[in-house]
Design a protein around this motif. Structure first.
Motif, PDB file in Angstrom:
ATOM      1  N   PHE A 109       0.841  -1.198   0.000  1.00 10.89           N
ATOM      2  CA  PHE A 109       0.000   0.000   0.000  1.00 10.89           C
ATOM      3  C   PHE A 109       0.878   1.250   0.000  1.00 10.89           C
ATOM      4  O   PHE A 109       2.053   1.215   0.383  1.00 10.89           O
ATOM      5  N   HIS A 110       0.304   2.342  -0.441  1.00 11.44           N
ATOM      6  CA  HIS A 110       1.011   3.622  -0.392  1.00 11.44           C
ATOM      7  C   HIS A 110       1.035   4.107   1.055  1.00 11.44           C
ATOM      8  O   HIS A 110       0.041   3.970   1.780  1.00 11.44           O
ATOM      9  N   ASP A 111       2.156   4.669   1.462  1.00 11.74           N
ATOM     10  CA  ASP A 111       2.274   5.160   2.834  1.00 11.74           C
ATOM     11  C   ASP A 111       1.146   6.123   3.185  1.00 11.74           C
ATOM     12  O   ASP A 111       0.570   6.054   4.281  1.00 11.74           O
ATOM     13  N   GLN A 112       0.822   7.002   2.255  1.00  5.06           N
ATOM     14  CA  GLN A 112      -0.202   8.003   2.543  1.00  5.06           C
ATOM     15  C   GLN A 112      -1.565   7.359   2.739  1.00  5.06           C
ATOM     16  O   GLN A 112      -2.374   7.834   3.551  1.00  5.06           O
ATOM     17  N   ASP A 113      -1.832   6.283   2.013  1.00  9.11           N
ATOM     18  CA  ASP A 113      -3.112   5.589   2.190  1.00  9.11           C
ATOM     19  C   ASP A 113      -3.224   5.024   3.610  1.00  9.11           C
ATOM     20  O   ASP A 113      -4.284   5.098   4.240  1.00  9.11           O
ATOM     21  N   MET A 114      -2.132   4.461   4.112  1.00 11.81           N
ATOM     22  CA  MET A 114      -2.138   3.938   5.480  1.00 11.81           C
ATOM     23  C   MET A 114      -2.280   5.075   6.488  1.00 11.81           C
ATOM     24  O   MET A 114      -3.051   4.976   7.458  1.00 11.81           O
ATOM     25  N   LEU A 115      -1.565   6.150   6.282  1.00 10.24           N
ATOM     26  CA  LEU A 115      -1.662   7.287   7.203  1.00 10.24           C
ATOM     27  C   LEU A 115      -3.077   7.853   7.231  1.00 10.24           C
ATOM     28  O   LEU A 115      -3.608   8.187   8.298  1.00 10.24           O
ATOM     29  N   ASP A 116      -3.688   7.950   6.055  1.00 12.22           N
ATOM     30  CA  ASP A 116      -5.063   8.459   5.985  1.00 12.22           C
ATOM     31  C   ASP A 116      -6.035   7.522   6.700  1.00 12.22           C
ATOM     32  O   ASP A 116      -6.935   7.961   7.426  1.00 12.22           O
ATOM     33  N   ALA A 117      -5.838   6.218   6.487  1.00 11.44           N
ATOM     34  CA  ALA A 117      -6.732   5.231   7.096  1.00 11.44           C
ATOM     35  C   ALA A 117      -6.611   5.252   8.615  1.00 11.44           C
ATOM     36  O   ALA A 117      -7.613   5.215   9.341  1.00 11.44           O
ATOM     37  N   VAL A 118      -5.396   5.303   9.111  1.00 15.21           N
ATOM     38  CA  VAL A 118      -5.173   5.319  10.561  1.00 15.21           C
ATOM     39  C   VAL A 118      -5.688   6.617  11.176  1.00 15.21           C
ATOM     40  O   VAL A 118      -6.311   6.604  12.248  1.00 15.21           O
ATOM     41  N   THR A 119      -5.458   7.733  10.510  1.00 18.33           N
ATOM     42  CA  THR A 119      -5.942   9.014  11.027  1.00 18.33           C
ATOM     43  C   THR A 119      -7.464   9.027  11.145  1.00 18.33           C
ATOM     44  O   THR A 119      -8.023   9.493  12.139  1.00 18.33           O
ATOM     45  N   ALA A 120      -8.127   8.489  10.117  1.00 17.36           N
ATOM     46  CA  ALA A 120      -9.592   8.427  10.148  1.00 17.36           C
ATOM     47  C   ALA A 120     -10.076   7.494  11.258  1.00 17.36           C
ATOM     48  O   ALA A 120     -11.063   7.787  11.950  1.00 17.36           O
ATOM     49  N   ALA A 121      -9.379   6.369  11.442  1.00 19.62           N
ATOM     50  CA  ALA A 121      -9.764   5.413  12.483  1.00 19.62           C
ATOM     51  C   ALA A 121      -9.606   6.019  13.870  1.00 19.62           C
ATOM     52  O   ALA A 121     -10.457   5.835  14.747  1.00 19.62           O
ATOM     53  N   LEU A 122      -8.522   6.759  14.085  1.00 20.68           N
ATOM     54  CA  LEU A 122      -8.300   7.387  15.382  1.00 20.68           C
ATOM     55  C   LEU A 122      -9.331   8.473  15.665  1.00 20.68           C
ATOM     56  O   LEU A 122      -9.791   8.636  16.802  1.00 20.68           O
ATOM     57  N   ALA A 123      -9.709   9.206  14.626  1.00 17.90           N
ATOM     58  CA  ALA A 123     -10.741  10.236  14.805  1.00 17.90           C
ATOM     59  C   ALA A 123     -12.066   9.592  15.186  1.00 17.90           C
ATOM     60  O   ALA A 123     -12.798  10.099  16.049  1.00 17.90           O
ATOM     61  N   ARG A 124     -12.363   8.473  14.565  1.00 20.23           N
ATOM     62  CA  ARG A 124     -13.603   7.747  14.883  1.00 20.23           C
ATOM     63  C   ARG A 124     -13.594   7.241  16.325  1.00 20.23           C
ATOM     64  O   ARG A 124     -14.603   7.349  17.028  1.00 20.23           O
ATOM     65  N   ASP A 125     -12.445   6.733  16.768  1.00 13.22           N
ATOM     66  CA  ASP A 125     -12.380   6.214  18.126  1.00 13.22           C
ATOM     67  C   ASP A 125     -12.438   7.337  19.154  1.00 13.22           C
ATOM     68  O   ASP A 125     -12.978   7.163  20.248  1.00 13.22           O
ATOM     69  N   SER A 126     -11.883   8.492  18.817  1.00 12.77           N
ATOM     70  CA  SER A 126     -11.957   9.648  19.720  1.00 12.77           C
ATOM     71  C   SER A 126     -13.412  10.042  19.965  1.00 12.77           C
ATOM     72  O   SER A 126     -13.799  10.348  21.103  1.00 12.77           O
TER      73      SER A 126
END
Length: 208
Positions: A109-126
């Protein structure tokens, strides 16, 4: 319990270079990471109460990530999951997303795709943790109800009148009215409608 503001990303992958590389990538944007080779290591880890997500490889020795997703849910682990796999297909990704995964990334995967996915997941958990924290006083109020008061509340949520509840519980209608007043007072409800909304918000339902 107070929520620690620093988010953490948990990574489960049996491939050490993948684990380490992914950890370095996420740390490069200031995220804290914890890495594990097996799901058992992850489950044994003392996880702090903070915004978090899990990056999980679909194919692990012994069990698939999809099976683990179900088991984690049964254990009450509700943090968002970002799946990664080198063998993914549409059916697998749809199944994972329906079960609550936030993203499904194919390796490489592209690094940015992983960063975007993790950032969105963390926002959801917050958001999830903030919502749970706002309901903590209400849950505490419910724990202060006696066993009898919880039974009465269950019947109230079923839509029964005082006399009907009295009949079901083999009590006098006067006793039910007293319990009802105590329930309203302890829960801080000003009306039955408000009481129902409060109970529903913390997962309390009618007696079946």
């Amino acid at each position: 319990m107070e929520i620690t503001p620093v988010p953490v990303v948990y990574i489960i992958d049996d491939d050490e270079p993948v684990r380490d590389g992914l950890s370095r990538l996420l740390r490069s944007i200031g995220l804290h990471t914890e890495i594990f080779a097996t799901p058992d290591e992850f489950l044994a880890f003392q996880r702090p109460n903070r915004p978090s997500c899990l990056v999980l490889d679909v194919r692990l020795p012994g069990k698939s990530g999809l099976v683990l997703q179900q088991e984690f849910a049964q254990l009450g682990l509700r943090m968002p999951i970002v799946f990664m796999t080198g063998y993914g297909n549409i059916e697998m990704s749809v199944k994972a997303m329906k079960a609550g995964a936030t993203d499904f990334l194919a390796k490489p995967f592209h690094d940015q795709d992983m960063l975007d996915a993790v950032t969105a997941a963390l926002a959801r958990d917050s958001k999830r943790l903030a919502a749970e924290q706002s309901l903590a006083p209400l849950r505490d109020a419910y724990t202060r109800l006696s066993e009898r008061e919880r039974q009465v509340l269950g019947h109230i949520l079923s839509g029964l009148l005082n006399k009907q509840i009295a009949c079901k519980m083999n009590l006098s209608e006067v006793t039910i009215k007293i319990h009802r007043r105590k329930i309203m007072s302890k829960m801080g409800a000003r009306s039955v409608a408000e009481l129902v909304l409060m109970a529903t918000s913390i997962g309390i339902g009618p007696i079946r």
